[in-house]
Design a protein around this motif. Structure first.
Motif, PDB file in Angstrom:
ATOM      1  N   TYR A  49       0.858  -1.185   0.000  1.00 43.18           N
ATOM      2  CA  TYR A  49       0.000   0.000   0.000  1.00 43.18           C
ATOM      3  C   TYR A  49       0.892   1.233   0.000  1.00 43.18           C
ATOM      4  N   ALA A  51       1.730   4.396   1.164  1.00 45.15           N
ATOM      5  CA  ALA A  51       1.298   5.254   2.285  1.00 45.15           C
ATOM      6  C   ALA A  51       1.055   6.668   1.777  1.00 45.15           C
ATOM      7  N   THR A  79      -2.060   0.966   5.381  1.00 49.90           N
ATOM      8  CA  THR A  79      -1.349   1.724   6.429  1.00 49.90           C
ATOM      9  C   THR A  79      -2.310   2.755   7.029  1.00 49.90           C
ATOM     10  N   LEU A 106      -0.675  -2.149   8.906  1.00 50.25           N
ATOM     11  CA  LEU A 106       0.617  -1.487   9.126  1.00 50.25           C
ATOM     12  C   LEU A 106       0.443  -0.050   9.598  1.00 50.25           C
ATOM     13  N   ASP A 109       5.424   4.357   7.336  1.00 47.40           N
ATOM     14  CA  ASP A 109       6.534   5.219   7.781  1.00 47.40           C
ATOM     15  C   ASP A 109       6.025   6.632   7.991  1.00 47.40           C
ATOM     16  N   TYR A 126      -0.166   3.847  15.845  1.00 44.95           N
ATOM     17  CA  TYR A 126       0.565   2.588  15.671  1.00 44.95           C
ATOM     18  C   TYR A 126      -0.321   1.581  14.946  1.00 44.95           C
ATOM     19  N   CYS A 147       6.854  -7.669  11.464  1.00 46.93           N
ATOM     20  CA  CYS A 147       7.793  -7.837  12.583  1.00 46.93           C
ATOM     21  C   CYS A 147       9.224  -7.676  12.080  1.00 46.93           C
ATOM     22  N   TYR A 148      10.118  -7.425  13.001  1.00 44.22           N
ATOM     23  CA  TYR A 148      11.465  -6.980  12.641  1.00 44.22           C
ATOM     24  C   TYR A 148      12.532  -7.783  13.388  1.00 44.22           C
ATOM     25  N   HIS A 152      12.722  -2.842  14.948  1.00 44.37           N
ATOM     26  CA  HIS A 152      12.271  -1.716  14.131  1.00 44.37           C
ATOM     27  C   HIS A 152      13.235  -0.548  14.350  1.00 44.37           C
ATOM     28  N   TYR A 164       5.645  -4.694  22.198  1.00 49.62           N
ATOM     29  CA  TYR A 164       4.647  -4.044  21.331  1.00 49.62           C
ATOM     30  C   TYR A 164       4.118  -5.017  20.280  1.00 49.62           C
ATOM     31  N   LYS A 168       0.184  -6.322  19.317  1.00 48.20           N
ATOM     32  CA  LYS A 168      -0.484  -6.436  18.003  1.00 48.20           C
ATOM     33  C   LYS A 168      -1.146  -7.814  17.870  1.00 48.20           C
ATOM     34  N   SER A 178       7.963 -10.994   8.310  1.00 48.23           N
ATOM     35  CA  SER A 178       9.145 -10.269   8.786  1.00 48.23           C
ATOM     36  C   SER A 178       9.722  -9.312   7.747  1.00 48.23           C
ATOM     37  N   GLN A 179      10.399  -8.345   8.259  1.00 50.21           N
ATOM     38  CA  GLN A 179      11.252  -7.481   7.449  1.00 50.21           C
ATOM     39  C   GLN A 179      12.336  -8.359   6.831  1.00 50.21           C
ATOM     40  N   TYR A 271      10.120 -11.031  -1.425  1.00 47.50           N
ATOM     41  CA  TYR A 271       9.880  -9.661  -1.895  1.00 47.50           C
ATOM     42  C   TYR A 271      10.264  -9.609  -3.368  1.00 47.50           C
TER      43      TYR A 271
HETATM   44  P1  FAD Z   1       4.123  -0.573  14.443  1.00 46.74           P
HETATM   45  O1  FAD Z   1       3.864  -1.985  14.727  1.00 46.74           O
HETATM   46  O2  FAD Z   1       3.132   0.437  14.863  1.00 46.74           O
HETATM   47  O3  FAD Z   1       5.552  -0.214  15.082  1.00 46.74           O
HETATM   48  C1  FAD Z   1       6.223   1.004  14.741  1.00 46.74           C
HETATM   49  C2  FAD Z   1       7.142   1.404  15.891  1.00 46.74           C
HETATM   50  O4  FAD Z   1       6.354   1.810  17.014  1.00 46.74           O
HETATM   51  C3  FAD Z   1       8.037   0.280  16.408  1.00 46.74           C
HETATM   52  O5  FAD Z   1       9.254   0.858  16.806  1.00 46.74           O
HETATM   53  C4  FAD Z   1       7.271  -0.273  17.607  1.00 46.74           C
HETATM   54  O6  FAD Z   1       8.126  -0.882  18.577  1.00 46.74           O
HETATM   55  C5  FAD Z   1       6.627   0.999  18.153  1.00 46.74           C
HETATM   56  N1  FAD Z   1       5.324   0.756  18.795  1.00 46.74           N
HETATM   57  C6  FAD Z   1       4.362  -0.113  18.415  1.00 46.74           C
HETATM   58  N2  FAD Z   1       3.287  -0.022  19.230  1.00 46.74           N
HETATM   59  C7  FAD Z   1       3.578   0.945  20.127  1.00 46.74           C
HETATM   60  C8  FAD Z   1       2.865   1.517  21.220  1.00 46.74           C
HETATM   61  N3  FAD Z   1       1.647   1.085  21.554  1.00 46.74           N
HETATM   62  N4  FAD Z   1       3.473   2.510  21.936  1.00 46.74           N
HETATM   63  C9  FAD Z   1       4.719   2.954  21.625  1.00 46.74           C
HETATM   64  N5  FAD Z   1       5.448   2.432  20.604  1.00 46.74           N
HETATM   65  C10 FAD Z   1       4.869   1.450  19.857  1.00 46.74           C
HETATM   66  N6  FAD Z   1       4.952   0.395   4.492  1.00 46.74           N
HETATM   67  C11 FAD Z   1       4.055   0.927   3.625  1.00 46.74           C
HETATM   68  O7  FAD Z   1       3.937   2.151   3.532  1.00 46.74           O
HETATM   69  N7  FAD Z   1       3.258   0.128   2.851  1.00 46.74           N
HETATM   70  C12 FAD Z   1       3.323  -1.225   2.903  1.00 46.74           C
HETATM   71  O8  FAD Z   1       2.590  -1.911   2.186  1.00 46.74           O
HETATM   72  C13 FAD Z   1       4.274  -1.826   3.804  1.00 46.74           C
HETATM   73  N8  FAD Z   1       4.374  -3.165   3.916  1.00 46.74           N
HETATM   74  C14 FAD Z   1       5.250  -3.718   4.830  1.00 46.74           C
HETATM   75  C15 FAD Z   1       5.308  -5.119   4.989  1.00 46.74           C
HETATM   76  C16 FAD Z   1       6.196  -5.693   5.886  1.00 46.74           C
HETATM   77  C17 FAD Z   1       6.250  -7.191   6.036  1.00 46.74           C
HETATM   78  C18 FAD Z   1       7.060  -4.866   6.651  1.00 46.74           C
HETATM   79  C19 FAD Z   1       8.055  -5.488   7.608  1.00 46.74           C
HETATM   80  C20 FAD Z   1       7.000  -3.476   6.534  1.00 46.74           C
HETATM   81  C21 FAD Z   1       6.091  -2.886   5.619  1.00 46.74           C
HETATM   82  N9  FAD Z   1       5.991  -1.499   5.481  1.00 46.74           N
HETATM   83  C22 FAD Z   1       5.081  -0.952   4.594  1.00 46.74           C
HETATM   84  C23 FAD Z   1       6.861  -0.608   6.255  1.00 46.74           C
HETATM   85  C24 FAD Z   1       6.199  -0.237   7.608  1.00 46.74           C
HETATM   86  O9  FAD Z   1       5.070   0.558   7.371  1.00 46.74           O
HETATM   87  C25 FAD Z   1       7.250   0.526   8.429  1.00 46.74           C
HETATM   88  O10 FAD Z   1       8.290  -0.333   8.810  1.00 46.74           O
HETATM   89  C26 FAD Z   1       6.715   1.324   9.608  1.00 46.74           C
HETATM   90  O11 FAD Z   1       7.778   2.173  10.065  1.00 46.74           O
HETATM   91  C27 FAD Z   1       6.259   0.497  10.801  1.00 46.74           C
HETATM   92  O12 FAD Z   1       5.094  -0.158  10.559  1.00 46.74           O
HETATM   93  P2  FAD Z   1       4.518  -1.248  11.600  1.00 46.74           P
HETATM   94  O13 FAD Z   1       3.202  -1.644  11.126  1.00 46.74           O
HETATM   95  O14 FAD Z   1       5.539  -2.289  11.847  1.00 46.74           O
HETATM   96  O15 FAD Z   1       4.395  -0.305  12.897  1.00 46.74           O
END
Ligand code: FAD
Length: 291
Positions: A49, A51, A79, A106, A109, A126, A147-148, A152, A164, A168, A178-179, A271
């Motif tokens: 997607y 963003a 996202t 998600l 970013d 988040y 997941c990372y 992350h 965190y 989820k 995973s990343q 990927y």
């Molecule tokens: P979250 O799970 O929200 O985590 C983000 C950060 O916040 C982490 O550091 C986490 O530890 C922290 N956090 C989580 N919950 C909390 C809380 N309650 N309080 C405080 N801190 C918290 N990006 C796109 O734009 N489009 C895509 O289609 C896309 N696909 C992806 C697919 C995969 C498999 C992966 C690994 C990444 C993808 N991304 C995509 C990138 C992703 O959007 C970024 O890595 C983004 O920075 C984090 O997304 P997340 O869903 O992991 O975030």
């Protein structure tokens, strides 16, 4: 079909990721590439997607097309960062209408142009907020999360990142993808820690075949992945010779997948970046293992 129903426990299965076009004019080319990948009949295909909107509507168009024309189950990414609740609800309604069964929830970013004060009024901070919204919508989606293995980039430490992650899963993630990583030991280590933290859902490792020298720097900058010496040597040797780099990158990714399977991982996400030739080469390298 829900992805959790098709994850294999005995045999190796591959899924491929594609991304929607960034411009309207590129739609046809991207659609053709995604169809070529669908013809390989992977276990499922994920569609990322973009963003911030723009051409994000194509995520659903592509996911729907692959599913309906080729019978390949799809995972549509979504996202939420900086989106309003109203916009997200609209997207969820569109997903339901398009018959989407599987959603990758998600955060996205955070655009570097946004200052901290802009964030105060956001409806979604988040990914867990989006998972809650998907659950509250009443739709029976199978929800995935990211997941990372190398944490992350914004996280202070892995322990907190995993806490965190557990949130989820507890909110309703049925699986995690995973990343990318280039050293399988980092993934095995991560698996051990998350199982210890009580996360029991399937974890699908994400493997990125690096097929040209220029891609390396960008991919690593974006993911923050550790680059093992073995991989660096390969890029040093072949990075400026496109055909050789492609062959070496596919071989490296294949080798990672074989090692994962040998260590008990049966579902691997590739990927494939809209590159049918790369997806086909990996599948062909593994033909006897895939069975
Ligand atoms: P979250 O799970 O929200 O985590 C983000 C950060 O916040 C982490 O550091 C986490 O530890 C922290 N956090 C989580 N919950 C909390 C809380 N309650 N309080 C405080 N801190 C918290 N990006 C796109 O734009 N489009 C895509 O289609 C896309 N696909 C992806 C697919 C995969 C498999 C992966 C690994 C990444 C993808 N991304 C995509 C990138 C992703 O959007 C970024 O890595 C983004 O920075 C984090 O997304 P997340 O869903 O992991 O975030």
């Amino acid at each position: 079909m829900k992805l959790t129903e098709l994850f294999r426990k005995d045999k190796l299965s591959l899924s491929f990721e594609v991304f929607p076009p960034k411009t309207d004019t590129a739609f046809k080319t991207v659609k053709t590439a995604t169809e070529e990948i669908a013809k390989l009949h992977p276990s499922f295909m994920s569609v990322t997607y973009g963003a911030g909107g723009g051409t994000s509507r194509y995520t659903l168009d592509i996911a729907k097309n692959i599913k309906e024309r080729y019978g390949v189950p799809t995972l549509a990414h979504l996202t939420c960062v900086s989106s309003t609740r109203e916009t997200v609800r609209e997207k969820i309604a569109q997903m339901r209408e398009a018959g989407i069964d599987n959603v990758m929830a998600l955060r996205g970013d955070i655009p570097s142009s946004l200052v901290a004060s802009d964030r105060a009024g956001w409806d979604f901070h988040y990914a867990v907020d989006l998972i809650n919204e998907l659950k509250e919508s009443g739709a029976d989606f199978c929800i995935g999360g990211a997941c990372y293995p190398e944490i992350h980039p914004e996280s202070e430490n892995q322990r907190q990142d995993i806490l965190y992650l557990k949130e989820k899963v507890d909110a309703g993630c049925s699986f995690l993808t995973s990343q990318m990583f280039f050293d399988n030991n980092l993934f095995y280590n991560f698996m051990y820690k998350i199982r210890e933290a009580g996360i029991t859902v399937p974890i699908i490792p994400g493997i990125m075949p690096i097929t040209n020298g220029n891609q390396v720097e960008r991919a690593i900058k974006l993911s923050g992945s550790f680059v093992p010496q073995r991989f660096k040597s390969l890029v040093d040797k072949f990075g400026t010779t496109p055909a050789a780099m492609k062959q070496a990158g596919i071989a490296y990714a294949t080798d990672q997948i074989i090692d994962l399977f040998a260590n008990g991982i049966t579902n691997v996400h590739v990927y494939s970046m809209n590159k049918p030739d790369v997806a086909a080469a990996i599948q062909s390298n593994l033909s006897d293992i895939l069975g």
